[in-house]
Design an enzyme around this catalytic site. Structure first.
Site, PDB file in Angstrom:
ATOM      1  N   ASP A 172      -5.273   1.164 -42.957  1.00 26.33           N
ATOM      2  CA  ASP A 172      -3.952   1.656 -43.346  1.00 26.33           C
ATOM      3  C   ASP A 172      -2.874   0.941 -42.535  1.00 26.33           C
ATOM      4  O   ASP A 172      -3.110   0.501 -41.406  1.00 26.33           O
ATOM      5  CB  ASP A 172      -3.847   3.171 -43.177  1.00 26.33           C
ATOM      6  CG  ASP A 172      -3.994   3.649 -41.738  1.00 26.33           C
ATOM      7  OD1 ASP A 172      -4.935   3.188 -41.062  1.00 26.33           O
ATOM      8  OD2 ASP A 172      -3.175   4.470 -41.286  1.00 26.33           O
ATOM      9  N   GLU A 225      -5.040   5.951 -39.297  1.00 25.29           N
ATOM     10  CA  GLU A 225      -4.659   5.718 -37.910  1.00 25.29           C
ATOM     11  C   GLU A 225      -3.149   5.694 -37.733  1.00 25.29           C
ATOM     12  O   GLU A 225      -2.624   6.168 -36.728  1.00 25.29           O
ATOM     13  CB  GLU A 225      -5.262   4.397 -37.423  1.00 25.29           C
ATOM     14  CG  GLU A 225      -5.311   4.250 -35.902  1.00 25.29           C
ATOM     15  CD  GLU A 225      -4.046   3.655 -35.298  1.00 25.29           C
ATOM     16  OE1 GLU A 225      -3.890   3.703 -34.070  1.00 25.29           O
ATOM     17  OE2 GLU A 225      -3.195   3.141 -36.061  1.00 25.29           O
TER      18      GLU A 225
END
Length: 395
Positions: free
Chosen positions: A76, A141
């Site tokens: 991500d 994250e």
């Protein structure tokens, strides 16, 4: 079948996936395509929790007879910001002047691309490492970190997975590849203080109780004196006030309450419990002071609310892991990396509960910026470091 030995090709495939947290964006599918020809078994569990978006994650393992090394990271990425400000479209993986542009190039699709290339080269040359290699990749994250690494670790451990060491591919180097290995991280605590006063007219302050004055007193007590002078492995603990809010739209009204939020990054002088106790003690003592409240006898009325999920301070003490990585870096780059605990938090704070963990990746100068980019030569060099590390650690 062609193996994914080229880190630039791997990274281009990942950058072209618009995986802004919490969207998978095709990034995990791209990883699965790279990993299966290398003999990895791939699982993609999705985790959920009320009030947060569902997050898809990836766990891949190539099994062998010997120790088990985990590589951890995230696909991500943060939002691109003003797309028109980019020299090249942020999800195009354009190459110009020897650099690849794209969101996630540094943080941290680049690290993942290099590790996969390193494993592929090892498989191509030697048939694979003398042990097991797993990749633990989250899509959460850069977000709340609730449905990502924490739950993926729990899920894997519940299936009997155990690891001997872990490497996180975050961009750890400040200036040049080989500058720095992260061997620990400071802890992080956040809280909000609310001070209750009494609303009134600014021309008649004796009839009111200004909560801003009280909040100034409490904040002053949190900042001074310093918490410590640092330790052998960590810099001094530091508290920063990040918000100071009253919500008052009138200039002639004393508000009824004021709030402030703070975060403290702390070293191994403290635990979260002892630090919370210290902060409570400071606030309790300061509540009776008159520094900014002359003439008032009543104590400051306040509330302290701690944020959920503090990050705990940790330090990795594993000579085999640290020496193997430092030696690999020196062999490839000629640099002796500094062993550091500086910077913010990372998913290593969760992994340390399962095995020793260190962090090493690309140079972080352009991460989260417009025109995030990485030199192709740096991708090749990091791949060679990871190759050498695989040989040295399993050897």
């Amino acid at each position: 079948m062609k193996l994914p030995t080229d880190p630039a090709e791997n990274l281009a495939a990942l950058i072209r996936c618009p995986s802004v947290t919490p969207a998978e964006g095709g990034a995990l599918s791209a990883l699965e395509t790279m990993l299966k020809p290398l003999g990895f078994a791939v699982d993609r569990p999705t985790f959920s929790e009320d009030g947060t978006p569902d997050v898809e994650n990836l766990y891949a393992r190539r099994s062998g007879n010997g120790p088990h090394l985990m590589f951890a990271g995230h696909t991500d990425v943060v939002p691109v910001g003003d797309e028109a400000a980019w020299t090249h479209p942020p999800f195009s993986a354009a190459i110009a002047h020897g650099e690849m542009y794209g969101r996630g190039a540094v943080d941290m699709k680049g690290g993942i691309a290099c590790f996969i290339a390193a494993v592929a080269r090892h498989v191509e040359a030697h048939g694979g490492p003398k042990g097991s290699v797993s990749l633990l990749i989250t899509g959460d994250e850069e977000g709340p970190s609730i449905n990502g690494t924490v739950k993926l670790l729990e899920w894997a451990a519940s299936r009997g997975e155990k690891w001997d060491a872990a490497l996180v591919g975050e961009p750890t180097n400040p200036d040049a590849l080989g500058d720095m290995i992260k061997i620990g991280r400071r802890g992080s605590l956040s809280a909000t203080i609310t001070v209750h006063g009494r609303q009134g007219h600014v021309a008649y302050p004796h009839l009111a109780d200004n909560p801003v004055r009280g909040l100034m007193t409490l904040v002053d007590a949190l900042i001074n004196p310093v918490f410590d002078k640092g330790t052998k492995d960590f810099q001094p603990s530091n508290l920063e006030v990040t918000t100071f809010d009253v919500g008052n739209t009138a200039t002639n009204v004393i508000a009824a309450k004021a709030t402030a939020t703070f975060n403290i990054r702390y070293n191994d002088t403290w635990t979260d419990e002892t630090l919370q106790a210290e902060i409570h003690n400071r606030l309790d003592k300061a509540s009776g002071r008159k520094k900014y409240r002359p003439g008032r006898k009543d104590p400051i009325e306040f509330e302290l609310a701690w944020r959920d999920r503090p990050s705990h301070v940790f330090l990795t003490r594993n000579d085999k892991l640290i020496d193997a990585l430092a030696g690999s870096i020196k062999t490839v780059t000629g640099r002796e990396p500094k062993l550091s605990t500086t910077g913010g938090t990372s998913d290593a704070r969760f992994i340390k509960n399962y095995c020793p963990v260190v962090e090493f990746g690309l140079v972080g100068k352009t991460m989260h910026m417009v025109d995030e980019r990485v030199p192709l030569a740096e991708l090749e060099m990091l791949t060679q470091v990871y190759q050498q590390f695989l040989a040295d650690w399993f050897g």
